[in-house]
Design an enzyme around this catalytic site. Structure first.
Site, PDB file in Angstrom:
ATOM      1  CB  SER A 552       4.357 -47.485 -19.891  1.00 42.46           C
ATOM      2  OG  SER A 552       4.309 -47.868 -18.543  1.00 42.46           O
ATOM      3  CG  ASP A 648       1.373 -41.731 -15.030  1.00 46.64           C
ATOM      4  OD1 ASP A 648       1.091 -42.865 -14.597  1.00 46.64           O
ATOM      5  OD2 ASP A 648       1.945 -41.547 -16.118  1.00 46.64           O
ATOM      6  CG  HIS A 715       0.348 -44.990 -17.677  1.00 48.05           C
ATOM      7  ND1 HIS A 715       1.401 -44.290 -17.108  1.00 48.05           N
ATOM      8  CD2 HIS A 715       0.859 -46.160 -18.114  1.00 48.05           C
ATOM      9  CE1 HIS A 715       2.495 -45.028 -17.205  1.00 48.05           C
ATOM     10  NE2 HIS A 715       2.201 -46.158 -17.814  1.00 48.05           N
TER      11      HIS A 715
END
EC number: 3.1.1.-
Length: 921
Positions: A552, A648, A715
């Site tokens: 991330s 995502d 994610h």
């Protein structure tokens, strides 16, 4: 799985225990103690909770000393002073009294109407420390002995001077304190008072660990030296032995003149984990339990069989048994000689009957809660326990040894201004390489979003995302950081590092000035360089292979710092970068604008990131555009592998349909669960994938780059063994992520694969990987929607937010977590993983956890749920959380308010959990 009957019994017992533990007692601060220097580690006043006696108990007093370990050096004392175990500022205002502190006769027959006191523990020395000097650099106060005396003097003034009966008790470090102060407690009270002491799980043993070292002796020696405890330990011991030895009850208890009752598990779970086998796996521990019991019993029996002493030594694998109703006095409490702990202690206190019993050898006692399983052993899975007991703490036994790596604080970086948002030192976790991987390094950057303005950064600095003071001391390594060959075949033996994220700018900020009004430090770029420099000094300068990776916001950092990382390392080293869910696109949102560009513009401006972004990009376009990988990657020289979901989940929520743009909340359900999207919304989501494909063109146009683009709604997929290499993990072109990355890094084969085009086309994506998942998912969706409407949203509802997490500890990964549903709060998968990691460690009473922008601390642990209160709330009445575990799910219910709100929140959570229970979910 639970059947309906089992679940019904569990629910009934859960509500019964809630009733039993329904007394909340206000905190009292001993403010006049501050002038005498009787203060917590941080200088705040001592505190206690007092519930007055009544009837026949009006002149009887039970003092319970709180436990919570110790701190043995400045570093961990500094960390401790920012928690309730080092500061009364962090303590909850209302504490649940139960078990030995309960006010109900049916749950606490002998002490229910006594004056019952819980003395809070905030000094880290079992109330023995007394150092006059305070170092201004740390502002640490080592004053435990003064705290003890100040609280006792206040209680004497409040009526304890007239006590007819008095018991000094404690659990763990508090149980040790009850022994250390037993005779002095007796001396404070009138000659005619009947005074006795009870030590629960406080008989810490001086023994060698499995390696032959004397770890606990060294540890206690450091505690005694740091806190200046020597002068407050019993002189009957220190006149014969070194002070450190007098921190062990086996050398103190025999000389105690006041009657003492020793309550302990022969297989004390804390001591097995921290004295016998510190930092080793559970298998090794169990192999040595028999010898551990023999040593323990030898030490206890060595005290002598005085007629004034009581003893309840069961063969359970547990720690502290007077503070939970189910172990103190309940329908299935542990039993010795057909006697519960409550009855044994009560008979001894009132001289009705002497109790000195030692249990049969392990694992003989069927009343021990860890023994109440059917089928596989508790040491191999989290059992479904009979009747009421399904303790969350069992989880810590299951997962010990699954890759927890201790934290390293980079204190030397502070002088260089390389600090977190709050000015605390950067931190990382380092698991050293071995064998063929001794000169190979993987540096993984932690993720966790960004802060865009002063207000959000101030909120962030009170959590682990902005301060190393709030970070977990151990971090579980898995996935790309895993240390096992079968789950991480290419990198398991490498030097593996997790760099903690505490700056809110993807390690790019660099502002020299610090505004004294907010004391925020925007120094992310310095933090990154300081950590890398430290690792270079620790051997990375000799690297033969190296990877800079991240998840991330950390994956974005891996891209932005990739070429710099390459430049720092030897020219001969093979250096590559891996971005997991960090390819944030410069996309259009549902309004046709670009909310994310505005958002990133604020991040870059606030943190002064422009000068830290790649010059190859900033020389051609605005700095905020250089926060988007699609504009940075074309000029990158170092090979890069991108792991990303085409759908995502973070970007669907925050790039495509951010809350600030979705004014009517039409996307509230769709963006969390694509199954809930309308046909029109699905077309928009499909259009987002098209945007993603165009943004990724710099990747699949260059042979040295790798790409694993699956069509999952996910994610971060490289951080857990399940998604990295697990049998049910996502695949593209019949290849798992770990194999694709390994083949690419070592040059075995290139990998640039793009998945099928729709969000439901890949059966290996989580939540659609089994035949029965759609049916279960449909049931959960319907039950959730119905439950949410009646329990969340309006001001009259019992809950303000709720999160349901898929969490099956018997599954292949045991740690696989995906957001099933959430309402009233916006959490990223990485945040949910951190919460699951917190649960996995099982240190519930001693750690805090973070959800969103709030930090919570556990106030009570029950059979299949626990309660917590918010530490950084701005709500006058406070905020709380109920966390309930079912067979497959964890339900987190958040509420505003105090006692009444907690009861309503529990009832609401239990209602939904019972629905899941009927389906064995």
């Amino acid at each position: 799985m639970f059947n309906f009957k089992q679940w019904l019994v569990l629910v009934v017992c859960s509500l019964a225990i809630l009733k039993a533990e329904g007394l909340f007692v206000n905190i009292t601060f001993v403010r006049n103690a501050v002038a005498r220097g009787a203060v917590c580690l941080d200088g705040s006043p001592p505190a206690y909770h007092l519930h007055r006696g009544s009837g026949t108990g009006i002149n009887s007093w039970l003092i319970q000393l709180e436990g919570g370990g110790w701190c043995n050096n400045v570093t961990n004392c500094l960390s401790r002073m920012h928690t309730r175990l080092g500061s009364s500022k962090k303590m909850v205002e209302n504490l649940a009294f139960s078990a030995i502190l309960s006010n109900k006769k049916q749950y606490n027959p002998d002490f229910y109407n006594w004056n019952r006191v819980k003395v809070r523990y905030c000094d880290g020395s079992s109330f023995t420390g007394d150092v006059q000097a305070v170092n201004p650099a740390t502002n640490l106060h080592f004053r435990g002995a003064r705290v003890w005396l100040a609280v006792m003097q206040e209680l004497l003034a409040k009526g304890m001077r007239n006590a007819e009966n008095a018991v000094l008790s404690g659990c763990s470090a508090g149980g040790l304190a009850s022994l250390m102060h037993c005779d002095s407690f007796r001396a404070l009270l009138p000659m005619g008072t009947k005074v006795k002491c009870l030590s629960d799980a406080g008989f810490f043993l001086n023994t060698r660990d499995v390696s032959g070292a004397q770890y606990i002796k060294s540890y206690f020696k450091d505690v005694v030296a740091l806190h200046g405890s020597a002068k407050n330990l019993p002189r009957t011991c220190t006149s014969r032995l070194t002070p450190a030895m007098c921190f062990f009850p086996q050398y103190v208890a025999r000389q105690i003149r006041t009657p003492v009752f020793i309550l302990n598990a022969a297989y004390d779970s804390w001591q097995i984990k921290n004295i016998l086998a510190p930092l080793v796996n559970l298998t090794s521990r169990i192999a040595n339990q028999t010898s551990s019991k023999l040593e323990f019993l030898s030490a206890v029996i060595g005290l002598g069989r005085s007629s004034s002493r009581g003893m309840f030594i069961d063969s359970c694998y547990t720690h502290c048994q007077t503070e939970t109703q189910t172990s103190w006095f309940w329908q299935d409490s542990p039993i010795l000689n057909r006697t519960t702990i409550a009855k044994a202690v009560g008979d001894w206190v009132y001289d009705r009957k002497l109790f000195q019993k030692i249990d049969c050898p392990y694992p003989c006692n069927p009343t021990c809660h860890h023994r109440k399983t059917k089928g596989r052993s508790i040491l191999t899975r989290m059992g479904k326990l009979k009747q009421c007991w399904s303790s969350v703490l069992v989880l810590s036994m299951v997962v010990i040894g699954t890759g927890a790596v201790p934290i390293t604080y980079l204190q030397s970086a502070v002088a260089k201004g390389a600090v977190c948002l709050d000015g605390s030192a950067p931190a990382y976790h380092f698991d050293k390489g071995f064998g063929s991987g001794v000169n190979n390094w993987i540096v993984h950057m932690e993720g966790g979003g960004w802060c865009t303005d002063v207000a959000s950064c101030i909120k962030r600095k009170g959590t682990m995302k902005g301060s190393s003071k709030f970070m977990n001391k151990d971090f579980g390594f898995s996935g790309i950081l895993g240390g096992k060959q079968n789950t991480n075949p290419d990198f398991y033996s490498w030097n593996r590092i997790k760099v903690r994220y505490c700056d809110g700018s993807s390690f790019t900020g660099n502002v020299e000035a610090v505004n004294p009004a907010n004391k925020l430090f925007f120094r992310g770029a310095r933090v990154w360089r300081a950590v890398i420099d430290d690792l270079m000094a620790k051997g990375m300068k000799n690297a033969q292979n190296a990877i800079l990776s991240g998840c991330s916001a950390g994956a974005l950092a891996a891209i932005l710092h990739c070429d710099t990382f390459r430049a720092i390392l030897p020219r001969t080293a093979r250096v590559k970068c891996v971005s997991d869910a960090g390819y944030f696109i410069h996309g259009k949102d549902i309004s046709g604008g670009s909310y994310i560009q505005s958002y990133y513009s604020k991040v870059v401006a606030l943190h002064g990131s422009a000068k830290s972004l790649p010059i190859s990009c900033t020389s051609k376009m605005k700095p905020e555009l250089c926060f988007f990988p699609q504009y940075v990657v074309p000029s990158m020289r170092t090979p890069l592998f991108v792991i990303n979901a085409a759908f995502d989940s973070w970007q669907i929520k925050n790039v495509l349909a951010p809350t600030g743009v979705d004014k009517r909340k039409e996307w509230a359900n769709c963006k969390l669960d694509l199954k809930k999207c309308s046909a029109a919304q699905l077309r928009t989501v499909q259009g987002f994938r098209d945007q993603m494909m165009r943004a990724l063109s710099p990747i699949h146009s260059t042979p040295s780059r790798g790409l694993f683009l699956d069509s999952c709604h996910a994610h971060c997929q490289g951080g857990s063994a399940a998604s990295w290499s697990g049998a049910k993990g996502p695949q593209v072109a019949n290849t798992k992520i770990s194999k694709a990355v390994g083949n690419w890094f070592y040059g075995r084969s290139a990998f640039q694969k793009i998945d099928c085009p729709s969000p439901i086309c890949n059966p290996t994506c989580p939540a659609i990987s089994t035949d029965d998942a759609p049916m279960d998912s449909a049931f959960v969706d319907r039950a959730w929607d119905k439950w949410v409407k009646g329990n969340l949203g309006s001001s009259g509802s019992p809950l303000k937010a709720a999160v349901l997490i898929n969490y099956d500890p018997t599954g292949p990964s045991r740690l696989l977590s995906t957001i099933a549903e959430q309402e009233g709060i916006d959490l990223y998968p990485v945040e949910l993983k951190q919460f699951i990691d917190f649960m996995r460690r099982g240190s519930l009473p001693t750690e805090t956890f973070v959800l969103g922008s709030n930090q919570y601390i556990i106030t009570s642990v029950h059979e299949n749920w626990f309660a917590a209160r918010c530490l950084n709330t701005t709500q006058p009445a406070g905020e709380g959380a109920i966390v309930m575990q079912t067979a497959v799910y964890v339900l987190v219910a958040l509420y505003d308010g105090s006692i009444g709100s907690a009861s309503r929140a529990m009832a609401a959570a239990d209602h939904f959990a019972s629905q899941l229970g009927r389906k064995n979910l």
